[in-house]
Write a protein that holds these residues in place. Structure first.
Motif: not given
Length: 317
Positions: A89, A92, A96, A116
């Motif tokens: 997490d 990611v 982002r 990813l």
């Protein structure tokens, strides 16, 4: 301008070599000045042990990943084991937020587990090609690349390719002149030609379960420097062209033409590594019509020229 923040993620049973590469290249001493703000991060802060008896202290937890400009996963100890969700997490979220996410060698599997690499180009160690494709079928694996960069997702091939990948990141951030200076201090080339195809063991079957195909293979090996056509080979094997083609593919996994091409290149590798024949004489010896054709096919398959191969594996021109 502040130095880019690098979060180097240390996971249990880490590889000391893979961890040391970014530690050295993004650290202060090799560049003689602080170019990056390097932080060692664990799943939680504290001591992390390697399988080889080493241990390091991760001064930060996964929370440091959120503020990093570059996040590096230098290794992963088991390709079939899913990493902790808190790490996935965090990766990611960091991507982002605009960070570069780097998976060195088997660290690419961690990026794959995070989702990813879906629809992205990626690299990893050639020995784990089938595992990677099985686990992450939506990723586009480039098995020849030393490293790949796709939308701030950078993955590298095995072991020494971590050096190539980290130098690439340094060139991006601080320029070629500094990257070249660091490479000189490390006594490594700032950029290597070719890819990991030159290190992949391309297996050519020595024997098969088909006696007639074995006899034909022995004939081809003994006469590799001669031209061969399917009609003559079919007659030699007492088969029709169509039957020979079917049996040969079933026995070796390759067409006759592909097998001959691979065997000629394999034989040429041995001659380049262990003899003093010129490239032109090697081309003739293994059955290529011209040295130009030999060079073209060699470069296409291995990513380097025959002369470069000889320099790599014999240390001489």
């Amino acid at each position: 301008m502040s130095a880019p923040a690098v979060a180097l993620v240390v996971t249990p049973d880490f590889s000391p070599f893979h961890l040391s590469v970014p530690c050295i290249l993004f650290g202060e001493k090799i560049a003689a000045r602080k170019l990056f703000d390097l932080k060692l991060c664990g799943i939680t802060p504290g001591t992390v042990n390697a399988a080889a008896g080493f241990s390091v202290v991760a001064t930060h937890g996964v929370e440091a990943i959120a503020t990093a400009d570059i996040v590096i996963i230098p290794f992963w100890h088991s390709v079939n084991e899913r990493p902790p969700q808190v790490l996935l997490d965090a990766l990611v979220a960091a991507h982002r937020n605009g960070a570069q996410i780097v998976g060195l060698c088997l660290g690419a599997f961690v990026l794959g587990y995070a989702g990813l690499l879906d629809g992205r180009h990626a690299a990893t160690h050639w020995e784990y090609e089938h595992d990677f494709q099985r686990l992450f079928p939506r990723a586009q694996l480039d098995i020849n690349a030393l490293y790949r960069d796709d939308d701030r997702l950078i993955t590298s091939a095995g072991t020494a390719a971590a050096l190539d990948c980290c130098l690439y990141l340094i060139r991006q951030r601080v320029g070629s002149a500094t990257a070249n200076q660091i490479a000189r201090r490390m006594i490594v080339p700032p950029h290597r030609e070719g890819g990991q195809a030159q290190f992949i063991a391309h297996a050519v079957p020595q024997t098969t379960q088909d006696a007639r195909i074995n006899t034909l293979i022995a004939h081809l090996r003994d006469n590799l420097n001669q031209p061969h056509d399917l009609d003559t080979l079919a007659a030699l094997a007492s088969m029709s062209r169509r039957t020979l083609t079917r049996h040969f593919i079933k026995a070796t996994g390759q067409t006759v033409a592909d097998w001959i091409a691979v065997e000629r290149l394999r034989r040429s590798q041995a001659l380049l590594e262990g003899g003093d024949l010129s490239v032109e004489h090697i081309a003739e010896h293994v059955g290529f019509r011209s040295a130009i054709t030999f060079r073209q096919q060699f470069k296409h398959r291995f990513g380097v020229s025959p002369s470069e191969w000889r320099k790599t594996f014999r240390g001489q021109a």
